[in-house]
Design a protein around this motif. Sequence first.
Motif, PDB file in Angstrom:
ATOM      1  N   TYR A   1      16.384   9.657  69.255  1.00 47.70           N
ATOM      2  CA  TYR A   1      16.100   8.546  68.424  1.00 47.70           C
ATOM      3  C   TYR A   1      16.132   7.351  68.997  1.00 47.70           C
ATOM      4  CZ  TYR A   1      16.096  11.609  64.694  1.00 47.70           C
ATOM      5  OH  TYR A   1      15.811  12.767  63.487  1.00 47.70           O
ATOM      6  N   ASP A   2      15.638   6.135  68.487  1.00 48.66           N
ATOM      7  CA  ASP A   2      15.429   4.755  69.075  1.00 48.66           C
ATOM      8  C   ASP A   2      16.947   4.046  69.010  1.00 48.66           C
ATOM      9  OD1 ASP A   2      15.119   2.103  69.883  1.00 48.66           O
ATOM     10  OD2 ASP A   2      13.178   2.048  69.674  1.00 48.66           O
ATOM     11  N   PRO A   3      17.643   4.159  69.915  1.00 51.04           N
ATOM     12  CA  PRO A   3      18.868   3.333  69.748  1.00 51.04           C
ATOM     13  C   PRO A   3      19.054   1.973  69.203  1.00 51.04           C
ATOM     14  CG  PRO A   3      18.319   3.433  72.245  1.00 51.04           C
ATOM     15  CD  PRO A   3      17.360   3.978  71.640  1.00 51.04           C
ATOM     16  N   THR A   4      18.204   1.245  69.144  1.00 50.58           N
ATOM     17  CA  THR A   4      17.953  -0.121  68.497  1.00 50.58           C
ATOM     18  C   THR A   4      17.936   0.052  66.916  1.00 50.58           C
ATOM     19  OG1 THR A   4      15.849  -0.439  69.081  1.00 50.58           O
ATOM     20  CG2 THR A   4      17.198  -1.176  70.654  1.00 50.58           C
ATOM     21  N   ALA A   5      17.687   1.224  66.556  1.00 50.76           N
ATOM     22  CA  ALA A   5      17.298   1.377  65.305  1.00 50.76           C
ATOM     23  C   ALA A   5      18.381   1.020  64.209  1.00 50.76           C
ATOM     24  CB  ALA A   5      16.785   2.660  64.575  1.00 50.76           C
ATOM     25  N   TYR A   6      19.669   1.198  64.808  1.00 54.73           N
ATOM     26  CA  TYR A   6      20.990   1.229  63.793  1.00 54.73           C
ATOM     27  C   TYR A   6      21.102  -0.288  63.887  1.00 54.73           C
ATOM     28  CZ  TYR A   6      25.465   2.421  61.887  1.00 54.73           C
ATOM     29  OH  TYR A   6      26.521   2.777  61.057  1.00 54.73           O
ATOM     30  N   VAL A   7      20.959  -1.022  64.863  1.00 48.99           N
ATOM     31  CA  VAL A   7      21.181  -2.724  65.051  1.00 48.99           C
ATOM     32  C   VAL A   7      20.108  -3.130  63.819  1.00 48.99           C
ATOM     33  CG1 VAL A   7      20.895  -4.448  66.260  1.00 48.99           C
ATOM     34  CG2 VAL A   7      21.816  -2.636  67.348  1.00 48.99           C
ATOM     35  N   THR A   8      19.085  -2.771  63.887  1.00 49.96           N
ATOM     36  CA  THR A   8      17.862  -3.327  62.861  1.00 49.96           C
ATOM     37  C   THR A   8      18.576  -3.135  61.445  1.00 49.96           C
ATOM     38  OG1 THR A   8      16.339  -2.478  64.568  1.00 49.96           O
ATOM     39  CG2 THR A   8      15.783  -3.236  62.149  1.00 49.96           C
ATOM     40  N   LEU A   9      18.968  -1.861  61.106  1.00 50.93           N
ATOM     41  CA  LEU A   9      19.567  -1.377  59.791  1.00 50.93           C
ATOM     42  C   LEU A   9      20.715  -2.361  59.572  1.00 50.93           C
ATOM     43  CD1 LEU A   9      19.576   0.137  57.215  1.00 50.93           C
ATOM     44  CD2 LEU A   9      21.117   1.757  58.560  1.00 50.93           C
ATOM     45  N   LEU A  10      21.671  -2.488  60.514  1.00 46.78           N
ATOM     46  CA  LEU A  10      23.045  -3.216  60.187  1.00 46.78           C
ATOM     47  C   LEU A  10      22.684  -4.628  59.900  1.00 46.78           C
ATOM     48  CD1 LEU A  10      25.478  -1.541  62.542  1.00 46.78           C
ATOM     49  CD2 LEU A  10      25.530  -1.259  60.311  1.00 46.78           C
ATOM     50  N   THR A  11      21.776  -5.188  60.413  1.00 48.58           N
ATOM     51  CA  THR A  11      21.264  -6.602  60.398  1.00 48.58           C
ATOM     52  C   THR A  11      20.652  -6.728  58.928  1.00 48.58           C
ATOM     53  OG1 THR A  11      20.654  -6.622  62.984  1.00 48.58           O
ATOM     54  CG2 THR A  11      19.751  -8.192  61.511  1.00 48.58           C
ATOM     55  N   ARG A  12      19.729  -5.755  58.550  1.00 45.94           N
ATOM     56  CA  ARG A  12      19.015  -5.883  57.345  1.00 45.94           C
ATOM     57  C   ARG A  12      20.098  -5.808  56.255  1.00 45.94           C
ATOM     58  NH1 ARG A  12      16.219  -1.098  56.997  1.00 45.94           N
ATOM     59  NH2 ARG A  12      15.152  -1.888  58.723  1.00 45.94           N
ATOM     60  N   LEU A  13      21.318  -4.974  56.438  1.00 44.41           N
ATOM     61  CA  LEU A  13      22.149  -4.973  55.481  1.00 44.41           C
ATOM     62  C   LEU A  13      23.136  -6.108  55.183  1.00 44.41           C
ATOM     63  CD1 LEU A  13      23.380  -1.164  55.856  1.00 44.41           C
ATOM     64  CD2 LEU A  13      21.996  -1.886  54.232  1.00 44.41           C
ATOM     65  N   ARG A  14      22.880  -6.619  56.384  1.00 44.12           N
ATOM     66  CA  ARG A  14      24.010  -8.204  56.322  1.00 44.12           C
ATOM     67  C   ARG A  14      23.462  -9.178  55.529  1.00 44.12           C
ATOM     68  NH1 ARG A  14      25.060 -10.589  62.155  1.00 44.12           N
ATOM     69  NH2 ARG A  14      23.019 -10.843  62.485  1.00 44.12           N
ATOM     70  N   THR A  15      22.137  -9.110  55.348  1.00 42.67           N
ATOM     71  CA  THR A  15      21.573 -10.074  54.429  1.00 42.67           C
ATOM     72  C   THR A  15      21.553  -9.720  52.976  1.00 42.67           C
ATOM     73  OG1 THR A  15      19.467  -8.912  54.414  1.00 42.67           O
ATOM     74  CG2 THR A  15      20.047 -10.451  56.396  1.00 42.67           C
ATOM     75  N   LEU A  16      22.080  -8.883  52.640  1.00 43.72           N
ATOM     76  CA  LEU A  16      22.191  -8.314  51.311  1.00 43.72           C
ATOM     77  C   LEU A  16      23.245  -9.235  50.370  1.00 43.72           C
ATOM     78  CD1 LEU A  16      22.012  -4.537  51.207  1.00 43.72           C
ATOM     79  CD2 LEU A  16      20.260  -6.059  50.905  1.00 43.72           C
ATOM     80  N   LYS A  17      22.714  -9.306  49.172  1.00 45.48           N
ATOM     81  CA  LYS A  17      23.470 -10.143  48.568  1.00 45.48           C
ATOM     82  C   LYS A  17      24.168  -9.604  46.940  1.00 45.48           C
ATOM     83  CE  LYS A  17      22.729 -14.580  50.463  1.00 45.48           C
ATOM     84  NZ  LYS A  17      22.521 -14.039  51.765  1.00 45.48           N
ATOM     85  N   GLY A  18      24.867 -10.290  46.211  1.00 47.96           N
ATOM     86  CA  GLY A  18      25.335  -9.612  44.944  1.00 47.96           C
ATOM     87  C   GLY A  18      26.043  -8.512  44.956  1.00 47.96           C
ATOM     88  N   ASP A  19      25.736  -7.503  43.676  1.00 49.80           N
ATOM     89  CA  ASP A  19      26.501  -6.317  43.845  1.00 49.80           C
ATOM     90  C   ASP A  19      26.510  -5.361  44.885  1.00 49.80           C
ATOM     91  OD1 ASP A  19      27.016  -7.265  41.442  1.00 49.80           O
ATOM     92  OD2 ASP A  19      25.530  -5.903  40.162  1.00 49.80           O
ATOM     93  N   ASP A  20      25.439  -5.540  45.679  1.00 48.71           N
ATOM     94  CA  ASP A  20      25.523  -4.765  46.958  1.00 48.71           C
ATOM     95  C   ASP A  20      26.557  -4.732  48.033  1.00 48.71           C
ATOM     96  OD1 ASP A  20      23.303  -3.335  45.990  1.00 48.71           O
ATOM     97  OD2 ASP A  20      21.560  -5.040  47.033  1.00 48.71           O
TER      98      ASP A  20
END
Lengths: 291, 172
Positions: A228-247
Amino acid sequence: MRSKAWHLIRLLLVPTIIGLWSGCAEVQQIAEEQARRSGDERLAKIIHGSGTLVSGLLPISYEEEQTIGAAIALQVVARYGGVYDQPELTRYLNLVGRAVALTCDRPDIPYHFTVLNSDSINAFAAPAGYVFVTRGLLKQIRNEAELAAVLGHEIAHVSQKHILEVIQRSKSLAGVSEAGLAYAHQNPDVFKNLIDAAAKKLLDEGLDQDKELEGDSLGEVFAARVGYDPTAYVTLLTRLRTLKGDDRAFFKTHPNFSTRIHAVQQVIQTQGWKPTGVLLENRFARVRGKI
Amino acid sequence: MKRPSRLDAPLVTLLLLSLYLLTSVALAETVFVQSKTAKLRSGKTSLDSVVADLKFGESLEVLGKEGNWLEVQTTRGAKGWIFAGKTTPTKPTVGEDDVLAKLGKSFRRTEAGDVTASAGARGLDKVSEGYANRVGITQQHRDAIDRMAAYRISDQEVEDFLKQGRLGEYAQ
């Protein structure tokens, strides 16, 4: 005089010899019986104590791990809305998970993957290969490579026995010299306390930061070994970092995302990996509607 | 000046030979199989025939490298190619700890018999079932764990899944 010295030597030597001969628990039993038969109750107790000491210091066996894992898994399912039973999704999750587990450091045990019927964003692993991902986290994932990295992180917790370490530590704190099932079988309260403490650590407090970062680094390695593409996890963690509220409830059981992203980027750099482009978005999209 | 004795010549030869052998060993690159399922193939594609099935942790001497594939020789003398992602330069440590764990279990068994006999087939055994009773876990959740533990996918199904996704050695 000789008798006193000899007794002292026996006191020191017997536990040592038992420790050295620890390959045979039967040796301990026979020696203990012999001592008892010859009327030396004190020696029998020392031999018995040595066996207990040795067993307390030795790691937990896989069979014992299965019992502990199942008990913790019950808590995870009960606390996170039960299992979300969708056959196609379950099969897909198990295929991706098993593919990643084949390349981990402990591929000889079975790994089981399931979806939790919860909107909160999280994933958990219990000893003996029980891996859980919430529907909430699956909804944040965009492709199979991201899912593989998440499962790799959880597989790493199992392969590195992170939760068992928590159990071993609680055992020491509780002053329990024996971790074994035999002891727990006779003392269900002790077993309950150990499992409750481990579940609290896993579900409420989160594992220690170094264990989470090790999970990230190894999970990244396991997924990359599959291809699997090794950079995919960085993309996911970066997306999760932007979450707000209850998440953000998820955030309290894990280190902050910037630290995690940095750790994963370091692994990629050290290994000299390049983006392979293998994300498998379409294959993931086919089950996305089932989440 | 004292002349070297007759014995010195064979001794020097032996030392040089040992040095040569040691250097050769040190220079030969060794990798280890880091996958539960790994195949040694006659060529550097997944379409090439399988020469041997390799075991997790097995050591391989590297003879060459091309792209993502390594040409290797096993300790049994078989030569072929393996996808590099299925190898690691450091020997996997799995197993050592498990020996100690089994030992610990054997000691603990002597304390009160084997209470884990029922473990394995189901997710829950007597002890975890007892825990479920004490904390009031519903039957629905207990069944979910049993189903989870009983869920089986074969290595071949996983291999087909990798092939379908063109992952690892199946990449084109």
